[in-house]
Design a protein around this motif. Structure first.
Motif, short mmCIF file in Angstrom:
data_model
loop_
_atom_site.label_atom_id
_atom_site.label_comp_id
_atom_site.label_asym_id
_atom_site.label_seq_id
_atom_site.Cartn_x
_atom_site.Cartn_y
_atom_site.Cartn_z
N VAL A 163 0.87 -1.19 0.00
CA VAL A 163 0.00 0.00 0.00
C VAL A 163 0.90 1.23 0.00
N ILE A 164 0.64 2.12 -0.96
CA ILE A 164 1.42 3.35 -1.08
C ILE A 164 0.51 4.53 -0.76
N VAL A 165 0.93 5.36 0.19
CA VAL A 165 0.15 6.56 0.51
C VAL A 165 0.82 7.73 -0.22
N GLY A 166 0.11 8.28 -1.21
CA GLY A 166 0.66 9.35 -2.06
C GLY A 166 0.74 8.89 -3.50
N ARG A 167 0.40 9.80 -4.43
CA ARG A 167 0.38 9.43 -5.85
C ARG A 167 1.08 10.49 -6.72
#
Ligand code: NAP
Length: 291
Positions: A163-167
């Motif tokens: 899971v990556i927070v930020g795009r």
């Protein structure tokens, strides 16, 4: 539980030693030293520090570097001319424009003016497109640093829930691509992970984060990732850099170390890895250009 420390400084030192050995072997064979040109516009103190660190890192592995320090009121045309001059210099294997640029300069126009062959930051649309289609020329430095930090510390993302927070275009988005991609001969850094990207419109962020085997925070908000958002034993990578009361802190609350299986510190985590991957890209550029 006290989390394993994902030591970016130590991991970066190992990779830098490998780079230095390759640079030395190259120069002993009579080939040119890899060279990085850094363009700095204006006098922002943080940018000056970043540039100083990058040039010192070049010197430490035996690479050339040049600084073009240009005035804050330079016109966009003059800046583009400077880039064109560097592009045509055969000793320059990589160009880096330190961001942010002053407001009167169109950042995209500048980044797109760099020859994709020496775009070692991997911001040019041709290089982004190649990355997206699994035929990368270079890997963007921060995502590349995150993946090497994980792999070299025993956390291969293959088959894991990431899971990556930020795009952002610089971190979250390219990292998500690289994490999700198949590992192939043309794309050896492909991670074969199952990936979720989150952002400001994500509902129930904590629930989504708790699904992660590997949780990566690239937000720019101090301590936004709290212990209740982390599944016990998960691996957590903190990309964030926030200055609070003159101190550098990450996006991850330090108490996460009591829940996570592994955690990267700030400072000393992703930061040194990012610079190291820039060196590696510059070496690879020299190898590609000089054949
Ligand atoms: P950015 O362009 O500002 O992007 C931040 C992202 O975080 C955006 O996608 C934003 O969502 C998301 N976000 C913001 N608040 C959120 C919230 N409350 N919940 C969920 N998502 C949220 O930043 P960036 O360039 O990616 O950088 C992120 C951090 O990493 C910064 O602290 C930066 O300094 C640091 N950084 C460190 C390195 C290094 O080498 N260590 C390198 C690059 C960046 P929206 O898209 O919806 O706005």
């Amino acid at each position: 539980m006290t989390a394993q420390r994902l030591d970016g400084k130590a991991t970066a030192a190992l990779i830098r030693a490998e780079i230095a050995a390759e640079v030395a072997a190259r120069t002993e064979e009579g080939e040119t030293k890899p060279g990085l040109a850094v363009i700095l516009v204006g006098d922002d103190p943080a940018s000056q520090t970043y540039v100083r660190n990058k040039r010192k890192a070049c010197a430490d592995v035996g690479m050339n570097s040049w600084l073009h320090h240009l005035p804050a009121d330079i016109t966009q045309d003059d800046l583009l001319e400077d880039i064109a001059e560097l592009d045509s210099n055969p000793g320059v294997h990589g160009i880096l424009v330190q961001l942010p640029l002053p407001k009167h300069i169109h950042e995209e126009a500048v980044l797109h003016a760099i020859d994709p062959l020496i775009d070692v930051d991997c911001f040019h649309p041709e290089n982004v497109g190649r990355l997206a289609t699994g035929h990368p020329r270079y890997y963007p430095c921060t995502p590349y640093g995150v993946i090497e930090l994980l792999r070299r510390n025993g956390h291969d993302p293959a088959g894991k829930e990431v899971v990556i927070v930020g795009r952002s275009n610089i971190v979250g988005k390219p990292l998500a691509m690289m994490m999700a991609q198949k590992k192939t001969a043309a794309n050896p850094t492909g991670c074969d992970a199952t990936v979720t990207i989150t952002h400001t419109r994500t509902q129930n962020l904590a629930d989504v984060c708790r699904r992660a085997d590997i949780l990566i925070a690239a937000v720019g908000k101090p301590a936004i990732i709290t212990p209740d958002m982390v599944r016990p034993g998960a691996v957590v990578v903190d990309v964030g850099t926030n200055v609070v009361d003159g101190k550098l802190i990450g996006d991850v609350d330090p108490r996460v170390a009591e829940v996570a299986g592994a955690l990267s510190p700030v400072p000393g985590g992703v930061g040194p890895m990012t610079i190291t991957m820039l060196l590696l890209n510059t070496l690879r550029a020299a190898q590609q250009l000089d054949v």
